[in-house]
Motif scaffolding. Structure first.
Motif, PDB file in Angstrom:
ATOM      1  N   SER A 182       0.847  -1.189   0.000  1.00  0.00           N
ATOM      2  CA  SER A 182       0.000   0.000   0.000  1.00  0.00           C
ATOM      3  C   SER A 182       0.879   1.235   0.000  1.00  0.00           C
ATOM      4  O   SER A 182       1.971   1.229   0.573  1.00  0.00           O
ATOM      5  N   LYS A 183       0.405   2.280  -0.648  1.00  0.00           N
ATOM      6  CA  LYS A 183       1.103   3.558  -0.595  1.00  0.00           C
ATOM      7  C   LYS A 183       0.081   4.680  -0.543  1.00  0.00           C
ATOM      8  O   LYS A 183      -1.032   4.557  -1.068  1.00  0.00           O
ATOM      9  N   SER A 184       0.465   5.772   0.126  1.00  0.00           N
ATOM     10  CA  SER A 184      -0.495   6.826   0.426  1.00  0.00           C
ATOM     11  C   SER A 184       0.122   8.200   0.215  1.00  0.00           C
ATOM     12  O   SER A 184       1.338   8.372   0.337  1.00  0.00           O
ATOM     13  N   THR A 185      -0.742   9.164  -0.067  1.00  0.00           N
ATOM     14  CA  THR A 185      -0.303  10.559  -0.199  1.00  0.00           C
ATOM     15  C   THR A 185      -0.279  11.264   1.152  1.00  0.00           C
ATOM     16  O   THR A 185       0.303  12.340   1.276  1.00  0.00           O
ATOM     17  N   GLY A 186      -0.954  10.689   2.174  1.00  0.00           N
ATOM     18  CA  GLY A 186      -1.213  11.456   3.378  1.00  0.00           C
ATOM     19  C   GLY A 186      -2.225  12.544   3.045  1.00  0.00           C
ATOM     20  O   GLY A 186      -2.752  12.615   1.924  1.00  0.00           O
ATOM     21  N   ASP A 187      -2.530  13.420   3.983  1.00  0.00           N
ATOM     22  CA  ASP A 187      -3.502  14.489   3.754  1.00  0.00           C
ATOM     23  C   ASP A 187      -2.930  15.569   2.843  1.00  0.00           C
ATOM     24  O   ASP A 187      -1.863  16.112   3.113  1.00  0.00           O
ATOM     25  N   ILE A 188      -3.633  15.857   1.769  1.00  0.00           N
ATOM     26  CA  ILE A 188      -3.271  16.930   0.836  1.00  0.00           C
ATOM     27  C   ILE A 188      -4.197  18.104   1.115  1.00  0.00           C
ATOM     28  O   ILE A 188      -5.420  17.978   1.029  1.00  0.00           O
ATOM     29  N   SER A 189      -3.639  19.250   1.437  1.00  0.00           N
ATOM     30  CA  SER A 189      -4.453  20.419   1.759  1.00  0.00           C
ATOM     31  C   SER A 189      -5.026  21.040   0.492  1.00  0.00           C
ATOM     32  O   SER A 189      -4.300  21.302  -0.482  1.00  0.00           O
ATOM     33  N   LEU A 190      -6.342  21.295   0.513  1.00  0.00           N
ATOM     34  CA  LEU A 190      -7.041  21.915  -0.610  1.00  0.00           C
ATOM     35  C   LEU A 190      -7.688  23.232  -0.195  1.00  0.00           C
ATOM     36  O   LEU A 190      -8.605  23.695  -0.841  1.00  0.00           O
ATOM     37  N   GLY A 191      -7.211  23.810   0.910  1.00  0.00           N
ATOM     38  CA  GLY A 191      -7.805  25.030   1.420  1.00  0.00           C
ATOM     39  C   GLY A 191      -8.388  24.788   2.796  1.00  0.00           C
ATOM     40  O   GLY A 191      -8.256  23.704   3.371  1.00  0.00           O
ATOM     41  N   SER A 192      -9.067  25.784   3.310  1.00  0.00           N
ATOM     42  CA  SER A 192      -9.623  25.707   4.660  1.00  0.00           C
ATOM     43  C   SER A 192     -10.663  24.592   4.775  1.00  0.00           C
ATOM     44  O   SER A 192     -11.612  24.528   3.984  1.00  0.00           O
ATOM     45  N   ASN A 193     -10.472  23.683   5.746  1.00  0.00           N
ATOM     46  CA  ASN A 193     -11.394  22.569   5.991  1.00  0.00           C
ATOM     47  C   ASN A 193     -11.629  21.721   4.744  1.00  0.00           C
ATOM     48  O   ASN A 193     -12.733  21.209   4.524  1.00  0.00           O
ATOM     49  N   PHE A 194     -10.597  21.533   3.935  1.00  0.00           N
ATOM     50  CA  PHE A 194     -10.743  20.810   2.672  1.00  0.00           C
ATOM     51  C   PHE A 194      -9.457  20.022   2.431  1.00  0.00           C
ATOM     52  O   PHE A 194      -8.391  20.600   2.211  1.00  0.00           O
ATOM     53  N   THR A 195      -9.521  18.692   2.497  1.00  0.00           N
ATOM     54  CA  THR A 195      -8.341  17.842   2.312  1.00  0.00           C
ATOM     55  C   THR A 195      -8.710  16.601   1.511  1.00  0.00           C
ATOM     56  O   THR A 195      -9.882  16.201   1.440  1.00  0.00           O
ATOM     57  N   ALA A 196      -7.691  15.981   0.912  1.00  0.00           N
ATOM     58  CA  ALA A 196      -7.851  14.712   0.204  1.00  0.00           C
ATOM     59  C   ALA A 196      -6.698  13.802   0.595  1.00  0.00           C
ATOM     60  O   ALA A 196      -5.558  14.261   0.755  1.00  0.00           O
TER      61      ALA A 196
END
Length: 253
Positions: A20-34
């Protein structure tokens, strides 16, 4: 020779578990992550997408900065998830094939968290493909409504670009210690998700008094715990199955 063989065996065992491999949390702005996780064993991608709970938001996959919304794969959440594709400046068209499934959909403190799953690759030409061996990074475009609204419309300038790099995960922990509790803090209910069988849950307050016991049917791996009417504070969870016991902390608002 025996030492070399043993080292090779250990390497192969570790490699077998590190699928398995992961990006971790990617910030997309305030209260918005992927957060993307690719699993080579199951051939699935898991996307944990968090955004504002009071308005629509969308995420374009494999989209680099400067993208003009002429084409591309996009997920949009309004009052439900939809798999779409960019067609220009109009609202993204809905795909005939909806390949993402919703594992969970929770709301806490104004943030909606979606856990989504899809095959790494498929035959849908509108979907961004994620072959495990060759996917080492991902580019994203995001947008969300500029006001409180679940009706898909112009984002009003609330858009941007981001990227994430995949890192291989270590040996996975399939014990009760790896159990996830979410949302935490919780209000109304929280969810327990394990990587192994779960037979019983006990909930204790800060003084050590037993508040609730839940007998888990069919050794399930996901349990919902209703905390409506409970006093705010810190509680201790005792998780049990036939072979082990683990403790977790949860905060009730």
């Amino acid at each position: 020779m025996k030492k070399i063989t043993s080292l090779l065996f250990c390497f192969l065992v570790l490699s077998a578990f590190s699928q398995s491999k992961s990006t971790g949390d990617i910030s997309l702005g305030s209260n918005f992550t992927a957060n993307f996780t690719l699993n080579n064993d199951t051939s699935k991608v898991t996307l944990v997408l968090s955004g504002p709970s009071d308005r629509w938001f969308g995420l374009g996959l494999g989209v680099q900065s400067g993208f003009g919304m002429q084409d591309g794969d996009v997920l949009v959440y309004t009052t439900a998830l939809s798999d779409r594709n960019y067609v220009g400046y109009a609202a993204p068209a809905t795909d005939s094939s909806q390949n993402w499934s919703t594992v969970s959909n929770t709301v806490a403190t104004g943030v909606r968290t979606l856990t989504l799953e899809r095959d790494l690759t498929n035959s849908d030409s509108n979907d961004f493909q994620l072959p495990y061996a060759s996917t080492n990074s991902i580019d994203l475009a995001w947008a969300r409504s500029g006001s409180i609204s679940t009706s898909l419309a112009n984002h009003g300038g609330n858009r941007g670009f981001a990227s994430g790099t995949f890192s291989t995960l270590g040996v996975e922990d399939f014990s009760l210690n790896a159990t996830s509790i979410y949302p935490n803090p919780a209000s109304g209910a929280f969810y327990i998700k394990t990587r192994t069988n779960l037979s019983k849950v006990k909930l204790y307050n800060q003084t050590g008094s037993l508040v609730k016991t839940i007998d888990v049917m069919d050794d399930a791996r996901e349990v919902t715990v209703d905390v409506n009417g409970m006093q705010s504070g810190v509680y201790l969870l005792e998780l049990q199955n036939d072979s082990e016991k683990s403790w977790k902390k949860v905060i009730v608002n």
